[in-house]
Enzyme design. Structure first.
Site, PDB file in Angstrom:
ATOM      1  N   LEU A  87      -2.941  32.877   4.871  1.00 31.32           N
ATOM      2  CA  LEU A  87      -3.840  31.793   5.223  1.00 31.32           C
ATOM      3  C   LEU A  87      -3.755  30.727   4.141  1.00 31.32           C
ATOM      4  CD1 LEU A  87      -7.061  33.688   6.358  1.00 31.32           C
ATOM      5  CD2 LEU A  87      -5.487  32.423   7.798  1.00 31.32           C
ATOM      6  N   ASP A  88      -3.821  29.490   4.563  1.00 32.54           N
ATOM      7  CA  ASP A  88      -3.832  28.371   3.630  1.00 32.54           C
ATOM      8  C   ASP A  88      -5.039  28.504   2.703  1.00 32.54           C
ATOM      9  OD1 ASP A  88      -4.841  25.130   3.467  1.00 32.54           O
ATOM     10  OD2 ASP A  88      -2.760  25.632   2.967  1.00 32.54           O
ATOM     11  N   ALA A  89      -4.937  27.944   1.515  1.00 33.59           N
ATOM     12  CA  ALA A  89      -6.021  28.063   0.537  1.00 33.59           C
ATOM     13  C   ALA A  89      -7.325  27.457   1.058  1.00 33.59           C
ATOM     14  CB  ALA A  89      -5.624  27.407  -0.781  1.00 33.59           C
ATOM     15  N   ALA A  91      -8.248  27.391   4.199  1.00 32.81           N
ATOM     16  CA  ALA A  91      -8.691  28.114   5.395  1.00 32.81           C
ATOM     17  C   ALA A  91      -9.485  29.351   5.004  1.00 32.81           C
ATOM     18  CB  ALA A  91      -7.485  28.520   6.235  1.00 32.81           C
TER      19      ALA A  91
END
Length: 173
Positions: A87-89, A91
């Site tokens: 997951l993106d930071a 998100a």
């Protein structure tokens, strides 16, 4: 000694990189597993000098010093933790992490194509340099021409396109 294994579902908050979540889980598991009581120390027979006044040697059962926790050190030094997805930071959501032999199951878990739900927050009329809420504001405009009906119509088109792609991929997979 075979280490622990399995799958974990862990919540990743926004603003934290997925690698830091994995590292924090590894640190916590290592600390708790190494603090758990281990097996009792093994014993061996030693021949010690007899007490004062008695001749010869006396057999005694003494603990093996190699099994002492201060000599042995921590039982586990590293755990193999893998991530099924990233997951993106910015998100937030659930990360599926594999531990030990559970890492082999991550590919199967990922290929199951389980239902995913995404929630997007946005702000109409503002544009930032990195398309996030924390980016530098580069443009500001009016948005009173956007109505709920127009927005729902566009979202229905996007949802229909995604559903059609899902059906096509299911037929040819």
């Amino acid at each position: 000694m075979a280490g622990p294994s399995g799958l974990f579902a862990v919540y990743k908050p926004p603003g934290v990189a997925w690698g830091r979540v994995r590292d924090a889980l590894e640190t916590r598991l290592l600390r708790e597993l190494n603090a758990a009581p281990g097996r009792p120390p093994r014993h061996h027979v030693r021949f010690l000098p007899a007490p004062a006044g008695a001749p010869g040697l006396v057999a005694a059962r003494v603990p093996l010093l190699a099994d002492h926790p201060l000599v042995r050190g921590p039982r586990l030094g590293r755990l193999r933790i893998g991530a099924g997805h990233r997951l993106d930071a910015k998100a937030s959501g659930v990360l599926v992490l594999g531990l030990g032999h559970g890492n082999r199951l991550l590919t199967d878990w990922y290929n199951c194509h389980l239902t995913r739900v995404y929630t997007v927050d946005g702000l109409f009329g503002k544009a930032t340099d990195d398309f996030s809420d924390t980016g530098k504001l580069v443009e500001k405009t009016t948005f009173d021409h956007i109505t709920r009906e127009k927005l729902e119509r566009i979202l229905a088109v996007i949802q229909g396109t995604n559903h059609k792609a899902l059906v096509i991929n299911a037929l040819f997979a």
